[in-house]
Scaffold this motif. Structure first.
Motif, PDB file in Angstrom:
ATOM      1  N   UNK A 153       0.780  -1.238   0.000  1.00  0.00           N
ATOM      2  CA  UNK A 153       0.000   0.000   0.000  1.00  0.00           C
ATOM      3  C   UNK A 153       0.802   1.274   0.000  1.00  0.00           C
ATOM      4  N   UNK A 154       0.482   2.134   0.978  1.00  0.00           N
ATOM      5  CA  UNK A 154       0.990   3.511   1.010  1.00  0.00           C
ATOM      6  C   UNK A 154       2.497   3.607   1.162  1.00  0.00           C
ATOM      7  N   UNK A 155       3.040   2.805   2.051  1.00  0.00           N
ATOM      8  CA  UNK A 155       4.497   2.792   2.193  1.00  0.00           C
ATOM      9  C   UNK A 155       5.066   3.854   3.112  1.00  0.00           C
ATOM     10  N   UNK A 156       4.276   4.326   4.089  1.00  0.00           N
ATOM     11  CA  UNK A 156       4.861   5.322   4.997  1.00  0.00           C
ATOM     12  C   UNK A 156       5.925   4.686   5.897  1.00  0.00           C
ATOM     13  N   UNK A 157       5.769   3.411   6.236  1.00  0.00           N
ATOM     14  CA  UNK A 157       6.830   2.746   7.013  1.00  0.00           C
ATOM     15  C   UNK A 157       8.080   2.550   6.163  1.00  0.00           C
ATOM     16  N   UNK A 158       7.885   2.174   4.906  1.00  0.00           N
ATOM     17  CA  UNK A 158       9.031   2.090   3.991  1.00  0.00           C
ATOM     18  C   UNK A 158       9.754   3.437   3.951  1.00  0.00           C
ATOM     19  N   UNK A 167      21.625   8.479   7.853  1.00  0.00           N
ATOM     20  CA  UNK A 167      22.767   7.819   8.485  1.00  0.00           C
ATOM     21  C   UNK A 167      22.438   7.235   9.849  1.00  0.00           C
ATOM     22  N   UNK A 168      21.142   7.238  10.187  1.00  0.00           N
ATOM     23  CA  UNK A 168      20.725   6.687  11.481  1.00  0.00           C
ATOM     24  C   UNK A 168      20.696   5.158  11.438  1.00  0.00           C
ATOM     25  N   UNK A 169      20.301   4.619  10.304  1.00  0.00           N
ATOM     26  CA  UNK A 169      20.178   3.162  10.145  1.00  0.00           C
ATOM     27  C   UNK A 169      21.238   2.681   9.155  1.00  0.00           C
ATOM     28  N   UNK A 170      22.131   1.796   9.656  1.00  0.00           N
ATOM     29  CA  UNK A 170      23.221   1.295   8.824  1.00  0.00           C
ATOM     30  C   UNK A 170      22.723   0.093   8.022  1.00  0.00           C
ATOM     31  N   UNK A 171      21.989   0.387   6.963  1.00  0.00           N
ATOM     32  CA  UNK A 171      21.369  -0.666   6.151  1.00  0.00           C
ATOM     33  C   UNK A 171      21.159  -0.118   4.752  1.00  0.00           C
ATOM     34  N   UNK A 172      20.818  -1.020   3.828  1.00  0.00           N
ATOM     35  CA  UNK A 172      20.339  -0.523   2.541  1.00  0.00           C
ATOM     36  C   UNK A 172      19.125  -1.332   2.158  1.00  0.00           C
ATOM     37  N   UNK A 173      18.177  -0.667   1.498  1.00  0.00           N
ATOM     38  CA  UNK A 173      17.028  -1.399   0.976  1.00  0.00           C
ATOM     39  C   UNK A 173      17.442  -1.865  -0.420  1.00  0.00           C
ATOM     40  N   UNK A 174      17.613  -3.178  -0.564  1.00  0.00           N
ATOM     41  CA  UNK A 174      18.111  -3.715  -1.828  1.00  0.00           C
ATOM     42  C   UNK A 174      16.999  -3.877  -2.850  1.00  0.00           C
ATOM     43  N   UNK A 175      15.803  -4.121  -2.367  1.00  0.00           N
ATOM     44  CA  UNK A 175      14.657  -4.242  -3.275  1.00  0.00           C
ATOM     45  C   UNK A 175      13.369  -4.003  -2.490  1.00  0.00           C
ATOM     46  N   UNK A 176      12.394  -3.408  -3.171  1.00  0.00           N
ATOM     47  CA  UNK A 176      11.029  -3.289  -2.625  1.00  0.00           C
ATOM     48  C   UNK A 176      10.129  -4.073  -3.563  1.00  0.00           C
ATOM     49  N   UNK A 177       9.304  -4.934  -2.993  1.00  0.00           N
ATOM     50  CA  UNK A 177       8.402  -5.748  -3.816  1.00  0.00           C
ATOM     51  C   UNK A 177       6.973  -5.547  -3.330  1.00  0.00           C
ATOM     52  N   UNK A 178       6.093  -5.268  -4.293  1.00  0.00           N
ATOM     53  CA  UNK A 178       4.670  -5.116  -3.979  1.00  0.00           C
ATOM     54  C   UNK A 178       3.880  -6.203  -4.690  1.00  0.00           C
ATOM     55  N   UNK A 179       2.841  -6.686  -4.042  1.00  0.00           N
ATOM     56  CA  UNK A 179       1.934  -7.612  -4.733  1.00  0.00           C
ATOM     57  C   UNK A 179       0.846  -6.835  -5.484  1.00  0.00           C
ATOM     58  N   UNK A 180       0.821  -5.501  -5.268  1.00  0.00           N
ATOM     59  CA  UNK A 180      -0.164  -4.663  -5.974  1.00  0.00           C
ATOM     60  C   UNK A 180       0.560  -3.667  -6.860  1.00  0.00           C
ATOM     61  N   UNK A 181       0.134  -3.642  -8.121  1.00  0.00           N
ATOM     62  CA  UNK A 181       0.819  -2.830  -9.125  1.00  0.00           C
ATOM     63  C   UNK A 181       0.831  -1.339  -8.801  1.00  0.00           C
ATOM     64  N   UNK A 182      -0.286  -0.847  -8.264  1.00  0.00           N
ATOM     65  CA  UNK A 182      -0.385   0.605  -8.076  1.00  0.00           C
ATOM     66  C   UNK A 182      -0.059   1.068  -6.662  1.00  0.00           C
ATOM     67  N   UNK A 183       0.619   0.241  -5.907  1.00  0.00           N
ATOM     68  CA  UNK A 183       0.934   0.637  -4.528  1.00  0.00           C
ATOM     69  C   UNK A 183       1.816   1.883  -4.530  1.00  0.00           C
ATOM     70  N   UNK A 184       1.400   2.961  -3.839  1.00  0.00           N
ATOM     71  CA  UNK A 184       2.217   4.180  -3.783  1.00  0.00           C
ATOM     72  C   UNK A 184       3.616   3.922  -3.208  1.00  0.00           C
ATOM     73  N   UNK A 185       3.759   2.845  -2.445  1.00  0.00           N
ATOM     74  CA  UNK A 185       5.073   2.505  -1.883  1.00  0.00           C
ATOM     75  C   UNK A 185       6.123   2.322  -2.982  1.00  0.00           C
ATOM     76  N   UNK A 189       9.761  -3.687  -7.596  1.00  0.00           N
ATOM     77  CA  UNK A 189       9.125  -4.667  -8.474  1.00  0.00           C
ATOM     78  C   UNK A 189       7.694  -4.918  -8.032  1.00  0.00           C
ATOM     79  N   UNK A 190       6.862  -5.264  -9.011  1.00  0.00           N
ATOM     80  CA  UNK A 190       5.535  -5.783  -8.679  1.00  0.00           C
ATOM     81  C   UNK A 190       5.515  -7.265  -9.003  1.00  0.00           C
ATOM     82  N   UNK A 191       5.089  -8.060  -8.030  1.00  0.00           N
ATOM     83  CA  UNK A 191       4.843  -9.489  -8.272  1.00  0.00           C
ATOM     84  C   UNK A 191       3.392  -9.718  -7.877  1.00  0.00           C
ATOM     85  N   UNK A 192       2.480  -9.664  -8.867  1.00  0.00           N
ATOM     86  CA  UNK A 192       1.049  -9.727  -8.532  1.00  0.00           C
ATOM     87  C   UNK A 192       0.648 -11.140  -8.117  1.00  0.00           C
TER      88      UNK A 192
END
Ligand code: GRF
Length: 212
Positions: A22-27, A37-55, A67-70
């Motif tokens: 969905x919206x992706x405010x947590x993302x 620089x607060x979180x020592x990480x990287x987001x390597x991929x975001x995957x949605x099961x819904x094509x139009x997710x604002x996230x 990516x979308x994987x419906x």
């Protein structure tokens, strides 16, 4: 001292795969914490099961592959989860973060990421699992609700609890005001937990893969 410290090589940041619907405010909170620089990480991929997710747009704006994987395109849950697993493995993800992902994962998927799958839920579990948790809290007239980050098992919002944040409910609250207050708490709580994972203070929980 490990070999990286001896050679002076930089520690590889934690690689996260974020699943959304969905919206992706947590993302966004995760992406912002990384950018700051607060979180020592990287987001390597975001995957949605819904094509139009604002996230997805939030991920792309941050330069993260999205990516979308419906799920409807697959014969069953197992086939969908295999596709998810392949995409996450290709992105070399260490931990899987469910940030508003509205599908239940199969035991096979969970075993593949042995105890390295976490979810955020908008209630103080075990109260109000499943959908419409904020609506359920209002309907019950609770005076305190909140949010929970937990390890994912094959049940619905039933995995081992990692962290919780309480949020007061006021007499004036409606779905929108209470959801907004919980969301703000979620953003802080989720990043705190991911900081603990990145720093090695929170370790994988392999037994979650098989427990209901
Ligand atoms: C959050 O309330 C989370 O707890 C639940 O789904 C919602 C996702 O919100 N699992 P967002 O897409 O991160 O804004």
């Amino acid at each position: 001292m490990d070999s990286r410290e001896m050679t002076g090589a930089a520690k590889k940041p934690l690689s996260l795969g974020v699943l959304v619907s969905g919206t992706g405010s947590n993302l966004q909170a995760i992406l912002d914490a990384i950018a700051q620089g607060r979180l020592d990480a990287r987001v390597s991929v975001v995957i949605s099961n819904r094509e139009n997710a604002p996230a997805l747009a939030r991920a792309r704006a941050a330069g993260v592959p999205a990516l979308t994987i419906p799920h409807q395109a697959f014969a069953d849950r197992a086939a969908f989860d295999r596709a998810l697993h392949t995409a996450l493995a290709e992105a070399e993800v260490d931990w899987v973060v469910l940030a508003g992902f509205m599908r239940v994962l199969t035991p096979t998927f969970l075993r593949a990421f042995a105890g390295r799958v976490v979810n955020i839920h908008p209630s103080l579990l075990p109260a109000f699992p499943g959908v419409d948790a904020v609506k359920q809290a209002l309907a019950h007239g609770v005076k305190i609700t909140g949010c929970t980050v937990h390890f994912v098992n094959q049940g619905v919002d039933s995995g081992k609890i990692i962290a919780q944040h309480a949020v007061p409910v006021t007499a004036e609250d409606d779905l929108s005001t209470l959801s907004a207050r919980i969301h703000a708490a979620e953003h802080e709580l989720f990043v705190n937990v991911l900081e603990d994972i990145a720093a090695g203070r929170l370790l994988p929980l392999p037994s979650e893969a098989t427990e209901a």
